[in-house]
Design an enzyme around this catalytic site. Structure first.
Site, short mmCIF file in Angstrom:
data_model
loop_
_atom_site.label_atom_id
_atom_site.label_comp_id
_atom_site.label_asym_id
_atom_site.label_seq_id
_atom_site.Cartn_x
_atom_site.Cartn_y
_atom_site.Cartn_z
N ASP A 38 68.84 -35.61 -7.75
CA ASP A 38 69.57 -35.05 -6.61
C ASP A 38 71.06 -35.27 -6.87
OD1 ASP A 38 68.64 -34.03 -3.69
OD2 ASP A 38 70.66 -34.90 -3.60
N ASN A 91 64.13 -27.02 -8.10
CA ASN A 91 64.27 -26.79 -6.66
C ASN A 91 65.72 -26.83 -6.19
OD1 ASN A 91 63.37 -27.03 -3.66
ND2 ASN A 91 64.56 -28.89 -4.02
N TYR A 163 72.96 -15.40 -2.97
CA TYR A 163 71.68 -16.12 -2.98
C TYR A 163 70.54 -15.20 -3.43
CZ TYR A 163 68.05 -19.25 -1.05
OH TYR A 163 66.97 -20.09 -0.86
N LYS A 167 68.26 -15.68 -6.77
CA LYS A 167 66.82 -15.83 -6.68
C LYS A 167 66.09 -14.73 -7.45
CE LYS A 167 66.73 -19.61 -4.29
NZ LYS A 167 66.33 -20.86 -4.96
#
Length: 301
Positions: A38, A91, A163, A167
């Site tokens: 992270d 992710n 975005y 994606k």
């Protein structure tokens, strides 16, 4: 085949909170040792602490997944700490929502960098490792990748041009990886999760969690699919795109040919194209374009 991940080592990016955290916890419950990445060190350490508290194995690493050398260090961390790298769950992501005509260059670059380059960087180093292993052993090895795309790409979300583009790139990366690395034992799939996290709190601001029962947007709806896709049982699942939320999993179909036109000459002229295509699009409902907006209305029956 088994769904157990005992003896497997995984990297989960963006796992300090939200969806990545739920995925890391689920993989650990299924027996995997987890490298928890992270950007926020405290978040990564907390996820590791929770995994260890429940009897699992985990190590934290804080850094930017779009940094090519840092991504390489993550793969080495998994191998050095746990003796292997078997699973990669990409992710980590950010949002910089704005209409395309108002978007800044920085907002475009940041989102494409974290999502598209971040997914590529980890995928590149993981697949290079698996390819080397396969060549050394003379046969396929165990490699699993789950990438995180979005319904924003499927539906062409109006206020998320950066975005949606990122994606879409991730789906292209996923299918190319699946096709190019299958011979080495690698399986790569993409999910389009709908989940309530800190990153999406503004997106789902109008959808309150129910007073009773499980929130349809809970991250816990997504994590089990990820754990399944990286398990031995999913060996036949490769190059697929899933939508998942609210106790529902949808397998998306690849694009199909809607119509075809052939020139009556060697090649089309503009006038001939107008004659051929014009009537078709005059009769076609304008909103029926390549955007798969219908997927947004799907609910569990």
């Amino acid at each position: 085949m088994t769904t157990s991940l005992t003896g497997r080592a995984a990297i989960v990016t963006g796992a300090g909170r939200g969806l990545g955290r739920a995925e890391a916890l689920e993989l650990a419950r299924q027996g995997a040792a987890v490298v928890v990445n992270d950007f926020d060190p405290a978040g990564a350490e907390q996820t590791v602490a929770d995994i260890v508290k429940d009897g699992g194995q985990a190590v934290a690493s804080s850094g930017d997944v779009s940094d090519f050398l840092y991504a390489e260090s993550l793969t080495k961390l998994a191998i050095d700490t746990f003796g292997s790298l078997d699973i990669l769950v990409n992710n980590a992501g950010i949002l910089r929502d704005r209409m395309v005509f108002s978007m800044t260059e920085q907002e475009w670059d940041d989102v494409l960098r974290v999502h598209a380059k971040g997914h590529f960087a980890l995928t590149r180093h993981a697949t290079a490792h698996w390819r080397e292993q396969s060549k050394a052993s003379g046969g396929p090895v165990y490699g699993r990748i789950v990438n995180t795309s979005s319904e924003a790409f499927l539906a062409g979300a109006a206020g998320q041009a950066n975005y949606a583009a990122a994606k879409a790139a991730i789906v292209g990366l996923t299918t190319a990886t699946a096709n190019g690395c299958a011979r080495y034992g690698v399986r790569a799939n993409a999910i389009c999760p709908r989940a309530r996290t800190k990153m999406t709190e503004d997106v789902f601001a109008g959808f309150e969690a129910p007073a009773e029962g499980m929130d349809p947007l809970a991250v816990e709806h997504v994590a089990p699919l990820v754990a399944y896709l990286v398990s031995p049982a999913a060996d036949k699942v490769n190059g697929q795109v899933f939508v998942v939320h609210g106790g529902m999993v949808i397998l998306m179909q690849r694009p199909v040919v809607e119509e075809r036109w052939d020139s009556e000459q060697e090649t089309f002229t503009v006038a001939e194209l107008e004659t051929a295509l014009g009537p078709y699009f005059e009769a076609k409902i304008p909103s029926e374009n390549f955007s798969a907006t219908d997927v947004l209305s799907m609910r569990r029956h």
